[in-house]
Every structure is written in C-alpha cells, then in structure tokens.
Design a protein around this motif. Structure first.
Motif, PDB file in Angstrom:
ATOM      1  N   ARG A 260       6.375  10.306   1.922  1.00 51.60           N
ATOM      2  CA  ARG A 260       5.260   9.386   1.186  1.00 51.60           C
ATOM      3  C   ARG A 260       5.297   8.248   2.208  1.00 51.60           C
TER       4      ARG A 260
ATOM      5  N   GLN B  97       1.072  -0.903   0.205  1.00 48.25           N
ATOM      6  CA  GLN B  97      -0.067  -0.029   0.052  1.00 48.25           C
ATOM      7  C   GLN B  97       0.534   1.465  -0.768  1.00 48.25           C
TER       8      GLN B  97
ATOM      9  N   ARG C  18       0.527   4.858   1.076  1.00 50.04           N
ATOM     10  CA  ARG C  18      -0.411   6.259   1.847  1.00 50.04           C
ATOM     11  C   ARG C  18      -0.347   7.665   0.449  1.00 50.04           C
TER      12      ARG C  18
END
Length: 411
Positions: free
Chosen positions: A298, A286, A288
């Motif tokens: 990030r 994943q 963000r």
C-alpha cells in the motif's frame, strides 16, 4: 638365595667338592671357591644395594611433594556477570521500508496550441516564481487574425452608425405619414443585425486573445525547473511536453508498506525518514486504500519536515522509513553475547541456580529459540523460567555444572 661358601677344617671331607670336581670344576688345595667367583657375587650385591636406595629416595621425594599440597583444596570459582530474565508477552521490532523523495507537485508543462517555440526563458534547475514566463510561441498569425477581426468590427460599427441615422429619418417620415411602417421595421431590424455581427466579431477577437495568451507558458506555482524537452525554434504539437516544474515546498516521500503496517498508521503519525547519515521527521499525509499490483504494498505519502538551514534530500533520492511492529509472543530479551551455539542447530544460554554459598551458583544449559535479533540483543523463548539468573557475557568460559561466583550487572 646365594650360598655362602664355607671353609672346611683341615682333614675334613666335603661332599660338595666331589660334586664340583665331577663337573670339572677346579678347587684349591684347601677346598674353597676361586677368587674370581667371589668378586662377582660381591659386585652383584653392591648393585642391588644401590638400586634399592634409589627407589627409596624417589619414593620419599614424591611423598614430600604430596604432603606440601593441602588436602581438600579446590579451584577458585570463576566470577561471572549475570542478569535476570524478564519474560514478557510481546515485543516490538523495528522495520525499515524503502521509499523515494518526490515533489509535492510535479507538472509537465505543454502548450495547448501547436506552433513554433520562439523563446525559452529558463534552463534546467532554474528557480521560478508563480506567474513567471517560461516559454512563448510565435503568435504572428494570431495577431494577424486579430487585426482582421478588429477591422471587421470597425466596419460593422460604421454600418451601425449609418443605420441609426437612417432609422431616425424614417421614424420622422413615418410620423408625418411619408414613410410606410415596413420601411421603418427594416431599418430597425437591420440595426439589430449589425449589433449581432459586431458581437460576433468581438467574440472572435476575444478568442484570438485567449489563443495569444495560451501561446505563453507561465509557472503555475513556485518551483524548480526539472527536465527541458525542447529548445527554441522547435515546432511543437498540442500537449507536447516542453519542460517539467517541481514544487519547492515541503518535499514528500512515497513509501510502499505492508498491509499490516499500513493498518497500524493514521494520518498525522510521526515517523523517522533516513537518507544515509541524515534523518528527518516525517508525518503521514495520506494512505491509499488500494494495493499496488506489482509490489503488493500500500502506498503511503509522508511529508518531510526540513528544519531551517538543513539540506533537503534530492528529488528521486531513495531512503527508508523506520516503523515499529508489535509481535504477540512470550519470551525475553537477552544480550547476543549470552548465546552459545548448541547441538543440532540449537542455541543455549547458561542459567545460574543457587549454590552452597550465597555468592556462588551452579550453571546449567537451557535451550532457547531466537525469535528476533539485532546487533546487540535477541528476543528468545526456551526452557528457562522468569526471573532466572543467566550468564550475560563470556559463556564460552563456563561449562554446565561449573561453580561460579555470581555478580549482578554488566561487565
């Protein structure tokens, strides 16, 4: 010029004798030079003859040495290893980003109720399975409350039994006309009230059972015990952490990426994670959408793929994720060994243009700017042209304008 004395004939007059006698010179009776004067003149002539001979001998030796070297002979061209410059419109560079290993799930376990810890089943680093008992509270007070509610329920149940008998008798008497309807209604409603009280008692018992169950902590998933914050006998409050459990399935790595690198990734992309000398495959789980206000990066979460039999990195261990970045810039890759430091902080590379002979060339210095470099090669732009030959190694042995023997390849 030296004057050679002459001998006069007997009886001849020599004017020079008069001059010499006028200066006080002495002459022999015959009118000739003294013998000492004659010896000096002869010695001078001998020395002069030797000097002239020495000069002639040295000159002859130099002429012989010069004649021994062939006219027109030059030094042999220095052999060099050359490569061709391949100009490209872009290049890729590796970039390393630091991250930290963490468990897929990390939970601080706490009791939902206050109480005194009477039992701790596990220590730090213990491996547990889902549902294993980890810790217990003292539940004697809860057990006492449960017993009380059980007694209340039993008493109400006895009253229910009696009310049922009473209502049955009143129904019989009411049918025969000996009992008023009001009395029958009171018996029926009294029985309903007792049923409600029994339900209340049973609900209280169920609530106490839940509290008793919550007085025992069980492992929420397969994992490993991390920190343990309390020992047996300690009194804890609601929500106070007792221990930490780390999930043992595939560990993850949390990495802070620059925004431009994060935009170039997609979920599922494979990268390499490096921990010292050990490397692992990792896939992006994943990414963000926000930026960390402290690091201005990030956050990306990567799943580490551990092959069977390989040691897993430790939780909290730092490592790096290597990504490649494409840079739009025209230039060429050359070996670091081909670079020479020039004047005013510039760098140069020696190119080779064709010479008079097919296997020879003449070197010239081209100014270059280093855009990126690692230990082996550098990406540069400069005054060279595409497909030019350049000296790939040992340029310090060559000077611009020197004739060299060209050899394609690497040493």
């Amino acid at each position: 010029m030296l004057e050679v004395p002459t001998v006069n004939k007997p009886g001849e007059h020599d004017p020079r004798n008069e001059t010499r006698q006028g200066y006080g010179s002495s002459t022999s009776a015959s009118g000739t030079y003294p013998e000492s004067r004659l010896a000096t003149v002869l010695g001078t002539l001998f020395v002069a003859t030797i000097a002239v001979g020495t000069v002639l001998t040295a000159t002859s030796a130099l002429e012989n040495r010069a004649a021994a070297f062939p006219v027109g002979q030059t030094a042999t061209p220095v052999p060099v290893h050359t490569q061709r410059i391949d100009v490209t419109d872009s290049f890729t560079v590796p970039r390393d980003f630091v991250g930290q290993v963490e468990a897929a799930q990390t939970t601080k376990i706490a009791f939902e109720l206050p109480g005194r810890v009477i039992d701790l089943q596990v220590d730090e680093a213990a491996v547990v399975r889902k549902g294993d008992v980890l810790a217990r509270l003292d539940t004697r007070i809860l057990q006492n409350r449960r017993a009380t509610q059980m007694a209340v329920r039993d008493a109400l149940q006895a009253r229910v039994d009696l009310s049922k008998l009473t209502m049955g008798r009143r129904q019989t008497l009411n049918k025969k006309g000996y009992m008023a309807n009001q009395m029958l209604d009171q018996a029926r409603l009294g029985l309903a009230e007792l049923h409600a009280l029994i339900a209340e008692a049973e609900s209280a018992i169920a609530g106490i059972d839940i509290e008793i169950e919550k007085s025992t902590i069980r492992a929420p998933f397969d994992g490993e015990i991390g920190d343990r914050f309390v020992d047996a006998g300690a009194t804890v409050s609601t929500g106070q952490p007792v221990m930490t459990i780390l999930q043992r399935v595939a560990p993850q790595m949390r990495v802070g990426l620059s925004n431009e690198m994060a935009d170039s990734l997609a979920v599922g992309d494979m990268v390499t994670a490096q921990f010292g000398t050990a490397s692992y495959r990792a896939s992006l789980n994943q990414l963000r959408a926000d930026i960390d206000p402290r690091t201005r990066t990030r956050t990306a979460i990567f799943d580490l793929h551990i092959d069977p039999g390989d040691a897993s990195p430790l939780y909290g261990q730092s490592g790096t994720v290597r990504l490649t970045q494409s840079v739009r810039q025209s230039g060429a890759w050359i070996p670091v060994g081909a670079l020479q430091e020039g004047t005013r902080g510039l760098w140069t590379v020696l190119t080779v243009r064709p010479g008079e002979h097919p296997a020879q060339g003449i070197t010239s210095a081209e100014a270059v700017e280093i855009l990126f470099a690692d230990q082996k090669r550098a990406f540069v732009r400069g005054t060279f042209a595409d497909k030019d030959l350049f000296v790939a190694s040992g340029p310090h042995r060559i000077t611009p304008g020197q004739i060299v023997r060209v050899g394609l390849g690497t040493p």
